[in-house]
Design a protein around this motif. Sequence first.
Motif, PDB file in Angstrom:
ATOM      1  N   UNK A  47       0.650  -1.670   0.225  1.00  0.00           N
ATOM      2  CA  UNK A  47      -0.222  -0.444   0.287  1.00  0.00           C
ATOM      3  C   UNK A  47       0.981   0.741  -0.352  1.00  0.00           C
ATOM      4  N   UNK A  48       2.537   1.350  -0.255  1.00  0.00           N
ATOM      5  CA  UNK A  48       3.027   2.281   0.313  1.00  0.00           C
ATOM      6  C   UNK A  48       4.429   1.855  -1.340  1.00  0.00           C
ATOM      7  N   UNK A  49       5.335   2.559  -1.113  1.00  0.00           N
ATOM      8  CA  UNK A  49       6.762   2.305  -2.207  1.00  0.00           C
ATOM      9  C   UNK A  49       7.354   2.503  -0.938  1.00  0.00           C
ATOM     10  N   UNK A  50       8.643   1.757  -1.120  1.00  0.00           N
ATOM     11  CA  UNK A  50      10.045   2.100  -0.819  1.00  0.00           C
ATOM     12  C   UNK A  50      11.305   2.507  -1.328  1.00  0.00           C
ATOM     13  N   UNK A  51      11.967   3.889  -1.069  1.00  0.00           N
ATOM     14  CA  UNK A  51      12.609   3.982  -2.006  1.00  0.00           C
ATOM     15  C   UNK A  51      14.113   3.612  -1.949  1.00  0.00           C
ATOM     16  N   UNK A  52      14.542   3.211  -2.037  1.00  0.00           N
ATOM     17  CA  UNK A  52      16.293   2.006  -2.035  1.00  0.00           C
ATOM     18  C   UNK A  52      16.959   2.755  -2.529  1.00  0.00           C
ATOM     19  N   UNK A  53      18.503   2.754  -1.919  1.00  0.00           N
ATOM     20  CA  UNK A  53      18.869   3.683  -2.682  1.00  0.00           C
ATOM     21  C   UNK A  53      20.298   2.275  -3.959  1.00  0.00           C
ATOM     22  N   UNK A  54      20.233   2.664  -5.089  1.00  0.00           N
ATOM     23  CA  UNK A  54      20.550   2.632  -6.334  1.00  0.00           C
ATOM     24  C   UNK A  54      21.469   3.270  -7.299  1.00  0.00           C
ATOM     25  N   UNK A  55      22.282   3.160  -7.186  1.00  0.00           N
ATOM     26  CA  UNK A  55      22.895   4.172  -7.729  1.00  0.00           C
ATOM     27  C   UNK A  55      22.831   4.329  -9.701  1.00  0.00           C
ATOM     28  N   UNK A  56      22.007   5.384 -10.485  1.00  0.00           N
ATOM     29  CA  UNK A  56      21.543   5.806 -11.566  1.00  0.00           C
ATOM     30  C   UNK A  56      19.901   5.391 -11.642  1.00  0.00           C
TER      31      UNK A  56
END
Length: 144
Positions: A47-56
């Motif tokens: 029901x919600x997103x997760x931001x995940x650190x990822x180059x590019x």
Amino acid sequence: MIAPELPFFVYGTLRPGEVNHDLLLRGRTRDEVPARLTGAVLYDGPGYPYAVEEPGGTVTGELVTALPGAYGALLAELDVLEEYRPGDPRNLYERIAREVLPLGAGAPVRAWVYVAAAEVAARLRTEGRLIAGGEWRGPGRVVG
């Protein structure tokens, strides 16, 4: 440690028109400006997103600045919403300071961003569903 009074970069249910914006941000912000976060991607959550650190990668959202006098309470409420407790290994999200680019406004701005905690991010990278283009917009979103 006292957190600096940075604006917030929001990319999910805290965006204008979403449920948590209405509950927590409406009437408590000075500015809400479309912005992008680079170096991160979005994964679909329950029901919600997760931001995940990822180059590019790039994530679309808004840069939100609290009204004068509202910052401390707002920061505390957002930490509760995101289940963030400084130093707690059970966190779902970590609150980190990152450069965010306001769209059409020039210079990057340092802002708080809630990103998936390390254990959550590792699970999402192997089992999660990546949200194409880094744009999350409620139930009608396209997940790739």
